[in-house]
Design an enzyme around this catalytic site. Structure first.
Site, PDB file in Angstrom:
ATOM      1  N   CYS A 181     -15.514   3.357   3.827  1.00 27.80           N
ATOM      2  CA  CYS A 181     -16.839   3.195   3.224  1.00 27.80           C
ATOM      3  C   CYS A 181     -16.789   1.952   2.344  1.00 27.80           C
ATOM      4  CB  CYS A 181     -17.158   4.438   2.397  1.00 27.80           C
ATOM      5  SG  CYS A 181     -18.602   4.306   1.330  1.00 27.80           S
TER       6      CYS A 181
ATOM      7  N   CYS B 268     -19.617   0.979  -2.365  1.00 28.49           N
ATOM      8  CA  CYS B 268     -19.451   0.591  -3.767  1.00 28.49           C
ATOM      9  C   CYS B 268     -19.117  -0.898  -3.906  1.00 28.49           C
ATOM     10  CB  CYS B 268     -18.406   1.463  -4.472  1.00 28.49           C
ATOM     11  SG  CYS B 268     -16.841   1.642  -3.631  1.00 28.49           S
TER      12      CYS B 268
ATOM     13  N   CYS C  70     -17.069  -6.025 -15.827  1.00 24.70           N
ATOM     14  CA  CYS C  70     -18.117  -5.144 -15.281  1.00 24.70           C
ATOM     15  C   CYS C  70     -19.296  -5.038 -16.253  1.00 24.70           C
ATOM     16  CB  CYS C  70     -17.572  -3.739 -15.033  1.00 24.70           C
ATOM     17  SG  CYS C  70     -16.589  -3.576 -13.542  1.00 24.70           S
TER      18      CYS C  70
ATOM     19  N   ASP D  10       0.770  -1.243   0.000  1.00 23.72           N
ATOM     20  CA  ASP D  10       0.000   0.000   0.000  1.00 23.72           C
ATOM     21  C   ASP D  10       0.808   1.304   0.000  1.00 23.72           C
ATOM     22  OD1 ASP D  10      -2.345   1.524   0.050  1.00 23.72           O
ATOM     23  OD2 ASP D  10      -2.334   1.649   2.224  1.00 23.72           O
TER      24      ASP D  10
ATOM     25  N   CYS E 161     -22.019   0.558  -8.663  1.00 20.47           N
ATOM     26  CA  CYS E 161     -21.139   1.264  -7.720  1.00 20.47           C
ATOM     27  C   CYS E 161     -21.201   2.775  -7.945  1.00 20.47           C
ATOM     28  CB  CYS E 161     -19.697   0.758  -7.829  1.00 20.47           C
ATOM     29  SG  CYS E 161     -19.017   0.825  -9.490  1.00 20.47           S
TER      30      CYS E 161
ATOM     31  N   CYS F 137     -22.835  -2.744 -16.141  1.00 20.12           N
ATOM     32  CA  CYS F 137     -23.227  -2.435 -14.751  1.00 20.12           C
ATOM     33  C   CYS F 137     -22.696  -1.055 -14.336  1.00 20.12           C
ATOM     34  CB  CYS F 137     -22.650  -3.516 -13.833  1.00 20.12           C
ATOM     35  SG  CYS F 137     -22.883  -3.198 -12.073  1.00 20.12           S
TER      36      CYS F 137
ATOM     37  N   CYS G 201     -14.403  11.200  -1.869  1.00 22.84           N
ATOM     38  CA  CYS G 201     -14.593   9.817  -1.401  1.00 22.84           C
ATOM     39  C   CYS G 201     -14.548   9.749   0.133  1.00 22.84           C
ATOM     40  CB  CYS G 201     -13.519   8.924  -2.018  1.00 22.84           C
ATOM     41  SG  CYS G 201     -13.584   7.237  -1.414  1.00 22.84           S
TER      42      CYS G 201
ATOM     43  N   CYS H 117     -22.846   5.440  -4.860  1.00 24.23           N
ATOM     44  CA  CYS H 117     -21.872   6.225  -4.092  1.00 24.23           C
ATOM     45  C   CYS H 117     -22.542   7.467  -3.477  1.00 24.23           C
ATOM     46  CB  CYS H 117     -20.710   6.642  -5.007  1.00 24.23           C
ATOM     47  SG  CYS H 117     -19.536   7.694  -4.137  1.00 24.23           S
TER      48      CYS H 117
ATOM     49  N   CYS I 142     -21.783  -4.447  -5.434  1.00 24.82           N
ATOM     50  CA  CYS I 142     -21.169  -5.064  -6.615  1.00 24.82           C
ATOM     51  C   CYS I 142     -21.644  -6.511  -6.760  1.00 24.82           C
ATOM     52  CB  CYS I 142     -19.644  -5.014  -6.498  1.00 24.82           C
ATOM     53  SG  CYS I 142     -18.834  -5.767  -7.920  1.00 24.82           S
TER      54      CYS I 142
HETATM   55  S1  SF4 Z   1     -20.658  -2.604  -9.152  1.00 31.09           S
HETATM   56 FE1  SF4 Z   1     -18.976  -4.021  -9.565  1.00 31.09          FE
HETATM   57  S2  SF4 Z   1     -19.476  -4.957 -11.557  1.00 31.09           S
HETATM   58 FE2  SF4 Z   1     -20.755  -3.129 -11.323  1.00 31.09          FE
HETATM   59  S3  SF4 Z   1     -19.567  -1.532 -12.375  1.00 31.09           S
HETATM   60 FE3  SF4 Z   1     -19.058  -1.412 -10.197  1.00 31.09          FE
HETATM   61  S4  SF4 Z   1     -17.226  -2.659 -10.004  1.00 31.09           S
HETATM   62 FE4  SF4 Z   1     -18.146  -3.188 -11.958  1.00 31.09          FE
HETATM   63  S1  SF4 Z   2     -15.721   4.185  -0.954  1.00 30.21           S
HETATM   64 FE1  SF4 Z   2     -17.780   5.099  -0.688  1.00 30.21          FE
HETATM   65  S2  SF4 Z   2     -17.486   7.275  -1.129  1.00 30.21           S
HETATM   66 FE2  SF4 Z   2     -15.679   6.206  -1.938  1.00 30.21          FE
HETATM   67  S3  SF4 Z   2     -16.188   5.729  -4.053  1.00 30.21           S
HETATM   68 FE3  SF4 Z   2     -16.847   3.939  -2.884  1.00 30.21          FE
HETATM   69  S4  SF4 Z   2     -19.024   4.367  -2.394  1.00 30.21           S
HETATM   70 FE4  SF4 Z   2     -18.082   6.292  -3.023  1.00 30.21          FE
END
Ligand code: SF4
Ligand code: SF4
Length: 388
Positions: free
Chosen positions: A245, A248, A192, A138, A198, A195, A218, A202, A252
């Site tokens: 968080c 997202c 993906c 990281d 996410c 879709c 974020c 958000c 998925c």
């Molecule tokens: S929710 Fe998952 S599958 Fe759908 S666009 Fe986002 S990352 Fe891709």
């Molecule tokens: S972590 Fe939360 S705020 Fe950040 S991009 Fe994903 S859903 Fe959005």
């Protein structure tokens, strides 16, 4: 690599050290990954993580081969952690509790993974003979999701995190750079499709385009990395998310198919799963250090965490928090005082309106910090407007 040693043997060593995924690639990024990094930094989307925009570090991110002389292979490694043990709705509805990202419910993965990477490196030394290697988790200038995609470990979803077809995205990544020549795996394919779950879910609309997360919006960045006063327009959107968080990832579809995990090596702690806001808000410095020993939650410090808790209290609509928030107006940290002011203005319509105004006016006379004074002026003005 001696010809008789197969990649399967190396994978077995990685699994024996506690990794769930292990894949191999050359230390080279695609032009798209490089362009994406330039666009992200160029638009200031790294927020106050200034180290991310330093020219040297950007170049190193784009050129993994610059990280180790003679490097031939990047080994991308993944460790699973348990998903949040509640649904998105259950998490949001727990108004007396704060939501903490699932990876942070237990021990700090950086410490756990670093130890495992070093043990894996020792195993590789024994297996392959003398060669140079470096391990990263990281913090180093390494584009870990891009390398994981190149190695076939998983593709970068539209939320920019790595998704593995079998294991989903509740993964922590690490890398081992080595001078050993190991045949690369095939890059991951993108799954993906059309879709956009996410992007749609958000809360702060931080996924400004597919594969582009503006860190400044974020909640993960705001609650963990950002040290200042949270921008006013984002506070109410944060709900009860007090550390990271998962939204997202929770929506998925690839996480619905993820295998159940039997043993989370980060040892999730019950007290960090939807903890009571009040319990956290009463922590002093020593209590905070004790409560979050070996936990990643210590990263924003007591002031940062209590700032986030104050916002969650303001968003709760719960008048039980009014007295603790009034008490916090005398906290030694401006960050805590300032966000307590804002939270009190949010709870003003619910109860004890006169007392809230009296306390805010009192502190207006005695406050010396400029940012807190701004919060006081703004909150009293907002309350005044509610009454006209
Ligand atoms: S929710 Fe998952 S599958 Fe759908 S666009 Fe986002 S990352 Fe891709
Ligand atoms: S972590 Fe939360 S705020 Fe950040 S991009 Fe994903 S859903 Fe959005």
């Amino acid at each position: 690599m001696p010809e008789s040693i197969s990649k399967d043997i190396i994978r077995e060593l990685a699994l024996a050290q506690g990794f769930d995924l292990c894949a191999f690639t050359k230390p080279v990024l695609s032009p798209q990954h490089k362009a994406q990094l330039d666009m992200w930094v160029g638009n200031g989307m790294h927020g106050e993580m200034g180290y991310m925009a330093e020219a040297v570090r950007v170049e190193r991110r784009k050129e993994p081969e610059s990280m180790l002389e003679g490097i031939r292979t990047v080994i991308a490694l993944g460790m699973k952690h348990v998903p949040p043990p509640y649904s998105l709705e259950e998490g949001e509805d727990a108004k007396a509790s704060g939501a903490i990202a699932a990876y942070a419910h237990g021990d700090d993965y950086h410490d756990v993974m670093k130890k495992r990477l070093k043990a894996f490196a020792r195993d590789l030394d024994a297996l392959l003979g003398p060669h140079d290697q470096r391990v990263y988790v990281d913090t180093a200038p390494v584009l870990e999701h891009a390398l994981a995609e190149r190695a076939g470990l998983g593709w970068q979803g539209k939320h920019t995190l790595t998704i593995n077809r079998e294991h989903g995205s509740y993964l922590m990544l690490g890398e081992l750079f080595t001078t050993a020549e190991i045949e690369p795996d095939e890059p991951a394919q993108f799954h993906c499709g059309s879709c956009t779950a996410c992007i749609d879910v958000c809360p702060t609309k931080a996924i400004v385009a597919p594969f582009v997360v503006d860190a400044r919006l974020c909640i993960s960045y705001l609650t963990i990395e950002y040290r200042g006063f949270i921008p006013l327009d984002l506070r109410s959107l944060m709900g009860n998310r007090i550390y990271g968080c998962d939204d997202c990832q929770m929506v998925c579809p690839w996480n619905r198919k993820a295998e159940v995990i039997e043993l989370d090596q980060l040892k999730p702690r019950d007290e960090n799963v939807l903890p009571e806001l009040l319990e956290l808000f009463e922590l002093d410095d020593e209590g905070f250090r004790e409560r979050f020993r070996k936990s990643p939650i210590k990263r924003p410090g007591r002031a940062g965490l209590l700032r986030n808790v104050a916002i969650a209290m303001g968003n709760s609509g719960n008048p039980d928090y009014i007295l603790p928030l009034i008490k916090a107006l005398g906290d030694s940290e401006p960050l805590v005082r300032g966000h307590a002011v804002w939270a009190l203005s949010c709870l003003y319509p619910h109860s004890k309106g006169e007392e809230i105004v009296a306390r805010l006016e009192y502190h207006l006379q005695h406050e010396s910090d400029e940012d807190v004074l701004n919060e006081l002026h703004r909150s009293l003005k907002t309350i005044g407007e509610l009454n006209t």
